[in-house]
Design an enzyme around this catalytic site. Structure first.
Site, short mmCIF file in Angstrom:
data_model
loop_
_atom_site.label_atom_id
_atom_site.label_comp_id
_atom_site.label_asym_id
_atom_site.label_seq_id
_atom_site.Cartn_x
_atom_site.Cartn_y
_atom_site.Cartn_z
CE LYS A 175 -1.51 2.88 2.90
NZ LYS A 175 -1.45 4.15 2.15
CB SER A 228 4.39 9.65 11.62
OG SER A 228 3.09 9.09 11.67
CB CYS A 294 13.58 8.59 8.80
SG CYS A 294 14.58 7.37 7.98
P1 NAD Z 1 2.33 8.58 8.14
O1 NAD Z 1 2.48 7.84 9.41
O2 NAD Z 1 1.39 9.71 8.11
O3 NAD Z 1 1.84 7.59 6.96
C1 NAD Z 1 2.53 6.39 6.69
C2 NAD Z 1 1.52 5.39 6.12
O4 NAD Z 1 0.53 5.10 7.10
C3 NAD Z 1 0.80 5.89 4.89
O5 NAD Z 1 0.73 4.84 3.95
C4 NAD Z 1 -0.58 6.29 5.41
O6 NAD Z 1 -1.59 6.05 4.46
C5 NAD Z 1 -0.77 5.39 6.62
N1 NAD Z 1 -1.49 6.06 7.71
C6 NAD Z 1 -1.31 7.34 8.13
N2 NAD Z 1 -2.11 7.60 9.18
C7 NAD Z 1 -2.80 6.46 9.44
C8 NAD Z 1 -3.78 6.10 10.42
N3 NAD Z 1 -4.19 6.96 11.34
N4 NAD Z 1 -4.28 4.85 10.38
C9 NAD Z 1 -3.85 3.96 9.47
N5 NAD Z 1 -2.93 4.26 8.52
C10 NAD Z 1 -2.40 5.49 8.51
O7 NAD Z 1 3.79 9.01 7.68
P2 NAD Z 1 4.16 9.98 6.46
O8 NAD Z 1 3.78 11.36 6.82
O9 NAD Z 1 3.69 9.40 5.19
O10 NAD Z 1 5.75 9.84 6.44
C11 NAD Z 1 6.63 10.64 7.19
C12 NAD Z 1 7.07 9.93 8.43
O11 NAD Z 1 7.73 8.71 8.09
C13 NAD Z 1 8.08 10.72 9.23
O12 NAD Z 1 7.74 10.62 10.59
C14 NAD Z 1 9.40 10.01 8.97
O13 NAD Z 1 10.37 10.14 9.97
C15 NAD Z 1 8.94 8.61 8.83
N6 NAD Z 1 9.90 7.78 8.13
C16 NAD Z 1 10.64 6.93 8.86
C17 NAD Z 1 11.60 6.15 8.24
C18 NAD Z 1 12.44 5.21 9.06
O14 NAD Z 1 13.23 4.48 8.48
N7 NAD Z 1 12.33 5.20 10.37
C19 NAD Z 1 11.79 6.24 6.86
C20 NAD Z 1 10.99 7.12 6.13
C21 NAD Z 1 10.04 7.89 6.79
#
Ligand code: NAD
Length: 495
Positions: A175, A228, A294
């Site tokens: 997804k 996140s 990240c």
């Molecule tokens: P996000 O958590 O908003 O979304 C990530 C995924 O989860 C998406 O596919 C989204 O559709 C889904 N999602 C979001 N909210 C949801 C909910 N309430 N219920 C179910 N699914 C949900 O993250 P983002 O804004 O897309 O990405 C940025 C974040 O990702 C930053 O915090 C960054 O640090 C992190 N990140 C971490 C790494 C790592 O290796 N640790 C790598 C890349 C990004």
């Protein structure tokens, strides 16, 4: 002109979801809608998981080396379409084209690493565990796995997991982030060239409904999540409740320490010829991908009596960054991901001012000629930040630097270890003992020494500690073969 719609890929076919919820996909440099995507439902998930489940028995019996040959073909297809993937990525995500190329390269490296399956998936045996009795430990694929991924690396992140799952004999559902569905759609189009059997790889677009459909589905064995921290915690909890394997990578707030003995006056760690200091390398850590990484530096910690000099050099380099459309080769930093994200970053800048930090470089009113509607935020630097301020704790995920000056190595290690997140950290120093002490004592699991972005390559594990990671087996690396297999132990005696 009507915009292209991103479709699901299920059982070897491009399928339109019946969902009526349609989202827009934006070019963040232009502030322009470029495509649409339907937010799938549980019905779409059911279809994809059914296809993956049905494909599993045959795929599982395909010998590992034959499975790897699909990946060899895939690598060639990705190489042939390398530039096209990178351009789609920049168009919808905003990062500069060279960063997109780097991302595609990292994606391919995972495909390459996964082809080592015939050594990396092997189990182990011991004869005569008792007289005449032998023990065999096999690694067996388990069934259907899925990935839920973020907006900032729309090409690479699913590939931290998927090639390993597939080569181990599992089938898969991805997804993508609903904000950036075009890159993975392009990748799946190219994947058709590799000719995977129907149902082995599937993609369902959408947001929460698709995520919850995957988390609740009884036929999914495990979830790989990147995003996140609040979502990572939610995924981890739900997978615990439904008994799935899980690896959930979360947010970050990375400290980059610069010791007084860092190579400020040499070109030993400068990324570009002609620079005379390690500072440009550190600057790239903060502003690369517009801070939406990240692994990005978020807190600059100059240590000791050269702090003013370090800050001065840092500011000079930051000011020189050319902000613009990532597709232009001379752009140094692209826009942030979209309107909502731009607002979030700008709000944090206001917060920093309200909290009393000193704004040395203000990126709020960043104008790019010819791109009046782009979501740009210029390089922003706060000095005199204290460790308790929100801009020193919260993940802003934008080109905003908080400077926290530290007296000595102990002070900077304390700063690192009191952040909520523990993803990555870096130190610039010319002293081996200092470097060793730092890497030994800091909590984050990805550490750079004279390197601002400590990004493990595909053959090492990727993931943090603390609030940055929930689970035990991280992304890629050798251990990922454990995540995607069950260890079956056979104890045998022949009479
Ligand atoms: P996000 O958590 O908003 O979304 C990530 C995924 O989860 C998406 O596919 C989204 O559709 C889904 N999602 C979001 N909210 C949801 C909910 N309430 N219920 C179910 N699914 C949900 O993250 P983002 O804004 O897309 O990405 C940025 C974040 O990702 C930053 O915090 C960054 O640090 C992190 N990140 C971490 C790494 C790592 O290796 N640790 C790598 C890349 C990004």
């Amino acid at each position: 002109m009507s915009k292209p719609e991103m479709l699901n890929f299920i059982n070897g076919e491009w399928v339109k979801s019946k969902s009526e919820t349609i989202g827009d996909v934006w070019n963040p440099a232009k502030g322009e809608k470029i495509a649409t995507v339907r937010y799938g439902t549980r019905d779409d998930v059911d279809l994809a998981v059914k296809a993956a489940k049905e494909a599993f028995p045959e795929w599982r019996e395909t010998p590992p080396l034959a499975r790897a040959r699909y990946l060899f073909r895939l690598k060639e297809a990705f190489e042939d379409n390398f530039e096209e993937i990178a351009r789609v990525l920049t168009t919808e995500q905003g990062k500069i084209i060279d960063e997109a190329r780097g991302e595609v390269r990292r994606m391919i490296e995972n495909v390459e690493h996964a082809t080592g399956v015939t050594t990396l998936m092997t189990g182990y045996t011991l004869e005569d565990i008792a007289r005449g009795i032998d023990c065999l430990g096999h690694r067996q694929p388990m069934g259907v796995f899925a990935a839920i991924v973020p907006f900032n690396f729309p090409g690479m992140v699913p590939w931290w997991f998927m090639p390993y799952a597939l080569v181990c004999g599992n089938t898969y559902v991805v997804k993508p982030s609903e904000q950036v569905p075009m890159t993975q759609t392009k990748i799946f189009e190219i994947m058709e060239e590799a000719g995977f059997p129907e149902g082995v790889v599937n993609m369902v677009h959408g947001s929460k409904d698709v995520v919850n459909g995957l988390l609740d589905h009884p036929d999914i064995e495990g979830i790989s999540f990147v995003g996140s921290t609040p979502t990572a915690k939610y995924i981890y909890k739900r997978c615990g409740e439904t008994g799935k394997r899980v690896q959930a990578l979360g947010g970050a707030k990375n400290v980059v320490a610069v010791m007084p003995d860092a190579a400020l006056d040499t070109d030993s760690c400068a990324p570009n010829a002609g620079t005379s200091s390690c500072i440009p390398n550190a600057v790239a850590s903060f502003f690369g991908c517009s801070g939406q990484r990240c692994l990005a530096g978020a807190i600059l910690a100059p240590v000791g009596d050269r702090a003013d000099e370090i800050v001065k050099q840092f500011l000079e380099s930051a000011r020189a960054i050319k902000v613009g459309d990532g597709l232009n080769e001379d752009t140094g930093m692209g826009p942030v991901a979209g309107a909502a994200h731009q607002k979030r970053v700008l709000d944090y800048i206001e917060k920093g001012i309200a909290e009393g930090a000193e704004l040395l470089l203000d990126g709020r009113d960043c104008k790019v000629e010819g791109y009046p509607d782009g979501y740009f935020v210029g390089p922003t630097v706060f000095d005199k930040v204290t460790p308790d301020m929100s801009i020193a704790h919260d993940e802003i995920f934008g080109p905003v630097v908080s400077i926290i000056r530290c007296q000595d190595l102990d002070g900077v290690i304390e700063l690192v270890n009191t952040r909520k997140f523990a993803n990555a950290t870096s130190i610039y120093t010319s002293n081996g003992k200092t470097a060793r002490e730092f890497k030994y004592r800091v909590k984050p699991s990805m550490v750079g020494i004279n390197i601002g972005i400590a990004a493990p390559m595909s053959f090492f594990p990727f993931g943090g500690a603390g609030n940055s990671f929930f689970g035990d087996i991280k992304g890629h690396g050798q251990e990922i073969f454990q995540f995607f297999t069950d260890t079956k132990v056979v104890i045998q005696r022949w009479l």
